[in-house]
Write an enzyme that holds these catalytic residues in place. Sequence first.
Site, PDB file in Angstrom:
ATOM      1  N   ASP A 303      -7.009   0.311 -52.148  1.00 18.17           N
ATOM      2  CA  ASP A 303      -6.643   1.123 -50.997  1.00 18.17           C
ATOM      3  C   ASP A 303      -7.447   2.408 -51.142  1.00 18.17           C
ATOM      4  O   ASP A 303      -7.445   3.026 -52.201  1.00 18.17           O
ATOM      5  CB  ASP A 303      -5.142   1.419 -51.015  1.00 18.17           C
ATOM      6  CG  ASP A 303      -4.704   2.195 -49.785  1.00 18.17           C
ATOM      7  OD1 ASP A 303      -5.523   2.352 -48.867  1.00 18.17           O
ATOM      8  OD2 ASP A 303      -3.552   2.645 -49.751  1.00 18.17           O
ATOM      9  N   ASP A 541      -0.943   2.879 -54.066  1.00 19.25           N
ATOM     10  CA  ASP A 541       0.019   3.906 -54.463  1.00 19.25           C
ATOM     11  C   ASP A 541       1.037   4.212 -53.382  1.00 19.25           C
ATOM     12  O   ASP A 541       1.956   5.002 -53.602  1.00 19.25           O
ATOM     13  CB  ASP A 541      -0.704   5.199 -54.862  1.00 19.25           C
ATOM     14  CG  ASP A 541      -1.541   5.775 -53.720  1.00 19.25           C
ATOM     15  OD1 ASP A 541      -1.584   5.146 -52.640  1.00 19.25           O
ATOM     16  OD2 ASP A 541      -2.151   6.843 -53.904  1.00 19.25           O
TER      17      ASP A 541
END
Length: 781
Positions: A303, A541
């Site tokens: 990501d 995250d």
Amino acid sequence: MSFKHIDADWRQGLTTKQVQERLDQGAYNHTNNKSTSSVGKIIFKNLVSPFNIINLILATAVFLVGSPRNALFLGVAIVNTLMGIFQELRAKSTLDKLSILAKGEVTAIRDSKQISIPQKDIVIDDILLLSTGNQMVVDAKVVHAESLEIDESLLTGESNSIPKKPGDTVLSGSFVIAGHAWVRVTAIAATSYAGKLSAEAKQMKKPTAPLMNTLNRIIKILTFVIIPLGGILFWRQFIGSDDLHRSVLGATAAMVGMIPEGLVLLTGITLTVGALKLARKKALVQSLPSIETLARVDTLCLDKTGTITDGTLVFEKISPSPGHTDAEISAALGEMMLAIGDKNGTAEILSKEFPSSRKWTADSTIPFSSQRKWSAASFKKAGSYVLGAPNFVFPDKPPKELSKSEEYLTRGQRVLVLAHTKEPLNSESKTLPRGLKLVGFVILSDHIRPEATKTFRYFKKEGVELKVISGDDARAVSVIAERVGIANAKQYVDMSNIPEDTDLQELATTHTVFGRVSPEQKKSLIAALKAAKHTVCMTGDGVNDVLALKEADCGVAMINGSDAARASADFVLMTSDFSAMIGVLKEGRRVINNIENVASLYLVKTIYSALLAILYIFIPHPYPFSPLQMTPINMFTVGIPSFFLALRPLYDKPKGRFLANVIENSAPAAVTIVLDILIIRAIGTIFNLSQSDISTMNVILTATIGFILLIKVARPIGWPEKAMITMLSIAFIGVLIGFDGFLGYTHIFSSNMLCYVPLMFASPLLFTAVSKRLTKIGKFG
């Protein structure tokens, strides 16, 4: 246990006295650490293993027939067990400390103050403050909410956004995807929903671990084979010789030889020490089998935020559309940020850049969520404003002025649009209001991690393919990915334009950057890559990464990420420095490569002991070894060198050659040893040599083949390997000469040993011939 309910005001929370009363009553969130076993379980697992039980029974039998020195193998087993317990307890201590840090803290209201407390200190009736990204670790009821939306995918498997209002229940295991709220704790620890269903609620998929699965199958098979095969051998030896002492020693030697106890110990210790080393590299291992999975990863999905970039944003500028001004945009942004109260990075930077005048009164708000990709606020006199991604704020008929965003996106900048309408918001349905007009652009940029380029260059060199899966605009992400050296970064796709029924497998394998990806699409892309036979690691995250982390073969979360992401991952990086992944990957590969290599040393003993046990059921002669005579072989050709070799820095990608190693190394060595022993038996019969002479030569030739195999397994051989093999060889010869009487050997310089000199030179050639033949037969190796 029941407790008197305390209905504290959500603004004040419990008092210090009330909290202490709850603690004294045991009404706090005491949970067992699930990332490691308990001390008792570790000790019990190591002590009461099937092989230890077999060793104890065999040692007892050897003592009963009056040969206690032949029970030396029990002492070795005890030392192995103690080593295993020590290493596991040592690793547990470190991992438990890191696990406490990984669990993070929660925000509670106590004595009218907002404080952070460890999860274990939550008590019944505590008032907790929830914000976007927080995971519920207890059950609670909402007492005050501001646009709260909950995702219960960790509990139900469905990731739909569920609005919550005062009086609604929020279950442990769910997490906040939008808004914030104050909740009163109703159930803790084992009495909470996730506590009762922890195996289903939080436990991730079991990692695929081919090597561990193969070893476990071997151990299970041997557990069922050793006892009946040893029993039959004892019966045949006793019936044929009527010598109880020799029959017990022969059957014991065969059964002890078949037990790959050192391999079980080595595998356990290597994985445990690997987890300990990873902890020193700031990575918490939440699942030991995941170390093997990580080592085999060939595709790493990132990501953008938190990996390529550090998650911080830099405000660049605002750009009003015709008919609007900077002052209008500044005022609207300041009032929106105050009214909505989002806590994400974008909201924080805009709140700092555009402070509110506090003159506008908000009627309703819709917080940002990763599914909608916009937030909105409606004001009494100013109308409604919407801030978000351009193609999500204007999904159908974008205004012409929107094309200006292209020039920003091609530079890798993040573009938000501010839109206005006089229509009110529908905070229940959370849909876009009608009549939206473009007010202007808000330009932000991501701060790229300084170590990102070097990190991605390493992964490329190691043959790990990188995929960037982001919720941001695909073009902007593509520019950033190319800037840090990710190969084929120009191969990007906007997932918001991809129909739901699209077959993603080809799309996932042919593209590198995926933008505007929803949480469900992230999960689907990971599944598509797995379907294409890739071993996939996902790093993330945020809350929107949870489903993908669960789906991946191996999930890695950041310590500064959301509670939900950390709960869903197999590893937690205890640092915000993504370059730590290099050390994590290296350690995983080192562990598995070394286990694959040294396993063949242990299995050769298992194979030749099993073959000899079967043959000597029919051969009318004593078993070729006693348990004591096998000790030097096991010590100098297997035990000591295997622990040395297990520490080598082998960082190449594991080739999955466990069975191939058995075919190429263990099987030829075992077959050669069996043929040597049969030839020695024949020579001994012809020249009428004693059993001591025969056993001594069996030991010498078995050790010779063991050292030849050790040289083969130790490649590439440097000076440490040469020094190790030389010292072990000298030590073995010293034991033969110095302890021949104790071990029951004939002195190696006796005249009877001359009969076997030609065989000593022929045995290595025999090993080479057998190796070539078996390798040809087992082409799959």
